[in-house]
Write a protein that holds these residues in place. Sequence first.
Motif, mmCIF file in Angstrom:
data_model
loop_
_atom_site.group_PDB
_atom_site.id
_atom_site.type_symbol
_atom_site.label_atom_id
_atom_site.label_comp_id
_atom_site.label_asym_id
_atom_site.label_seq_id
_atom_site.Cartn_x
_atom_site.Cartn_y
_atom_site.Cartn_z
ATOM 1 N N ALA A 263 0.728 -1.178 0.131
ATOM 2 C CA ALA A 263 0.057 -0.011 -0.095
ATOM 3 C C ALA A 263 0.821 0.970 -0.090
ATOM 4 N N GLY A 264 0.465 2.433 -0.667
ATOM 5 C CA GLY A 264 1.390 3.571 -0.876
ATOM 6 C C GLY A 264 1.263 4.468 0.514
ATOM 7 N N MET A 265 0.102 4.472 1.063
ATOM 8 C CA MET A 265 -0.421 5.617 2.133
ATOM 9 C C MET A 265 -1.046 5.006 3.395
ATOM 10 N N LEU A 266 -1.082 5.416 4.433
ATOM 11 C CA LEU A 266 -1.575 5.075 5.531
ATOM 12 C C LEU A 266 -1.945 6.342 6.358
ATOM 13 N N LEU A 267 -3.486 6.654 6.819
ATOM 14 C CA LEU A 267 -3.774 7.749 7.588
ATOM 15 C C LEU A 267 -3.929 7.206 9.247
ATOM 16 N N MET A 268 -3.055 7.393 10.117
ATOM 17 C CA MET A 268 -2.889 6.675 11.455
ATOM 18 C C MET A 268 -1.881 7.653 12.422
ATOM 19 N N GLY A 269 -2.317 7.493 13.872
ATOM 20 C CA GLY A 269 -1.643 8.077 14.744
ATOM 21 C C GLY A 269 -0.236 7.322 14.735
ATOM 22 N N ASP A 270 0.649 7.687 15.425
ATOM 23 C CA ASP A 270 2.167 7.570 15.457
ATOM 24 C C ASP A 270 2.207 6.060 16.127
ATOM 25 N N TRP A 271 1.270 5.490 16.784
ATOM 26 C CA TRP A 271 1.403 4.047 17.395
ATOM 27 C C TRP A 271 1.887 3.048 16.149
ATOM 28 N N ALA A 272 1.636 3.679 15.122
ATOM 29 C CA ALA A 272 1.852 2.785 13.789
ATOM 30 C C ALA A 272 3.088 2.476 13.689
ATOM 31 N N LYS A 273 3.871 3.843 14.269
ATOM 32 C CA LYS A 273 5.456 3.850 13.993
ATOM 33 C C LYS A 273 6.283 2.658 14.750
ATOM 34 N N ALA A 274 5.521 2.078 15.864
ATOM 35 C CA ALA A 274 6.251 0.821 16.839
ATOM 36 C C ALA A 274 6.194 -0.137 15.755
ATOM 37 N N GLU A 275 5.154 -0.350 15.086
ATOM 38 C CA GLU A 275 5.212 -1.508 14.114
ATOM 39 C C GLU A 275 6.344 -1.365 12.985
ATOM 40 N N MET A 276 6.565 0.086 12.490
ATOM 41 C CA MET A 276 7.421 0.393 11.550
ATOM 42 C C MET A 276 8.778 -0.069 12.037
ATOM 43 N N LEU A 277 8.998 0.488 13.357
ATOM 44 C CA LEU A 277 10.471 0.230 13.912
ATOM 45 C C LEU A 277 10.780 -1.052 14.179
ATOM 46 N N ALA A 278 9.701 -2.083 14.687
ATOM 47 C CA ALA A 278 9.632 -3.512 14.816
ATOM 48 C C ALA A 278 10.038 -4.026 13.528
ATOM 49 N N ALA A 279 9.593 -3.501 12.299
ATOM 50 C CA ALA A 279 9.869 -3.999 11.231
ATOM 51 C C ALA A 279 11.358 -3.775 10.633
ATOM 52 N N GLY A 280 12.077 -2.881 11.328
ATOM 53 C CA GLY A 280 13.440 -2.503 11.109
ATOM 54 C C GLY A 280 13.384 -1.253 10.153
ATOM 55 N N LYS A 281 12.092 -0.498 10.080
ATOM 56 C CA LYS A 281 11.987 0.601 8.936
ATOM 57 C C LYS A 281 12.484 1.807 10.041
ATOM 58 N N LYS A 282 13.026 2.694 9.233
ATOM 59 C CA LYS A 282 13.699 3.946 9.778
ATOM 60 C C LYS A 282 12.366 4.889 9.365
ATOM 61 N N PRO A 283 11.846 5.230 10.469
ATOM 62 C CA PRO A 283 10.700 6.513 10.143
ATOM 63 C C PRO A 283 11.418 7.832 9.591
ATOM 64 N N GLY A 284 10.657 8.411 8.707
ATOM 65 C CA GLY A 284 11.276 9.625 8.271
ATOM 66 C C GLY A 284 12.139 9.235 6.803
ATOM 67 N N ILE A 285 12.688 8.127 6.731
ATOM 68 C CA ILE A 285 13.624 7.779 5.742
ATOM 69 C C ILE A 285 12.802 6.811 4.801
ATOM 70 N N ASP A 286 12.642 5.596 5.481
ATOM 71 C CA ASP A 286 12.102 4.450 4.892
ATOM 72 C C ASP A 286 10.670 4.456 4.717
ATOM 73 N N LEU A 287 9.830 5.194 5.584
ATOM 74 C CA LEU A 287 8.593 5.351 5.575
ATOM 75 C C LEU A 287 8.575 7.138 5.620
ATOM 76 N N LEU A 288 7.816 7.728 4.999
ATOM 77 C CA LEU A 288 7.799 9.316 5.384
ATOM 78 C C LEU A 288 6.637 9.515 6.281
ATOM 79 N N CYS A 289 6.588 10.638 7.146
ATOM 80 C CA CYS A 289 5.660 10.903 7.998
ATOM 81 C C CYS A 289 5.472 12.615 7.592
ATOM 82 N N VAL A 290 4.359 12.727 7.298
ATOM 83 C CA VAL A 290 3.848 14.095 7.014
ATOM 84 C C VAL A 290 2.470 14.271 7.512
ATOM 85 N N ALA A 291 2.343 15.443 8.071
ATOM 86 C CA ALA A 291 0.810 16.027 8.571
ATOM 87 C C ALA A 291 -0.251 15.331 7.616
ATOM 88 N N ALA A 292 -1.451 14.894 8.294
ATOM 89 C CA ALA A 292 -2.428 14.411 7.100
ATOM 90 C C ALA A 292 -2.818 15.774 6.435
#
Length: 425
Positions: A263-292
Amino acid sequence: MSRPATRFTIAALLAGFAATPLAASAAGGEVEVLHFWTRGAEAGAIGKLKETLRSEGHTWKEFAVADGGGGLAMVLLNSRVTSGNPPTAAQIKGVHIQEWAHTGRLSNIEDVARAEKWDTLLPKVVSETMKYQGYYVAAPLNVHRVNWLWINPQVLKKARAKVPTTWEEFFATADAIKQIGVTPLAYGGRSWLDLGTFESVAIGVGGAEFYKRAFIKLEPSALSSPQMEKTLQTFRRLKQYTVSNATSGDWVGATALLNAGQAGMLLMGDWAKAEMLAAGKKPGIDLLCVAAPGTADSFSFDIDSLAMFQVSPANKQAQRDLASDVMSKEFQISFNLTKGSIPVRLDISMERFDECAKRASADFKSSAKRGTLLPSLAHGMAQPSQIVAPMWEVISQFWNQDKMTAQDAMARLAAAARAPNTRAE
Ligand code: GAL
């Protein structure tokens, strides 16, 4: 994790003589925490509290209810309390803390808060949420930002699309992603997620003032306004871009789709980041965070906290230690590094945090100055249960039933807002 020096003072004060903290804990009490962090990364974050309490000689018990957003946890908490068996503390948030305190079941932890100067460590919006009639009854764990849009940059690149900043741009990007055969929007498909998504759309479409008028002040003219109609239509338009018409198996499943580039995008609070970190992703680099889209100036917040129930004298010290540990610098850092949220204390450096957390922290402060720090409706920060629950229902039905018109939804939102407000002050 070391026990903060202040704990010695509290233990000594409370005992009326100079007992050492170790002596105070040696007897060891029991702590039982009711929460709903059962998914991989979230469970790991709360596990840090368990380690600390155990190292202090207390017995740790968990009543963990598998259900994101916490709806079921609150039902079970109710039945535990009514049957005279409350936990030491429960993950109760926002306005619900006041509701519980009003029943007389919560414990006053002002002595811990005073000794550790919580008032000087916390932003006002946080300390006020933790208090009932001027004294602390809950300890804050973190601040989550709800209005995030997460983007997989590889999908974006492949689709030759750009990071959207408005809803129109969002739909253009979603169309481009659809054309390369990828699901544009990962969607959780649970009613609390419907309302959370709707909330971000409302802020983006109508602006912070509209959100306040509609969902904080519950003004009928805002609940049935052209902005509300546009919000509902924009929200419904999202549906055609989600997986298999609506769901992808709650927020963990939705985040996994984004992580995998399915999937290309996700609208979600930053608890989602816990799952990104656990998957070894670097938030802000591997997955971008911008305001909705359209919400860059606002921060809709969700504060997690442990409200303290009345406990037997034998377990009182363990409860005090729990409150103190939650607010300790060490715990605030280790918990939030895993959880995806930001610490509540103002004296913690963000150096060790990822780019998205740094941005959340900066945006929290600038929104506070601007007056656009918005209590999240979906996460119990804005309205009492008797108003939020019917609103959850309306928004979910609107999402799931294509025949329901925006006019119907607005009439029902206005009716929900008229529910007798028994909020305790
Ligand atoms: C929220 C809670 C977050 C996170 C999320 C998903 O209500 O505040 O901490 O747990 O639900 O479970």
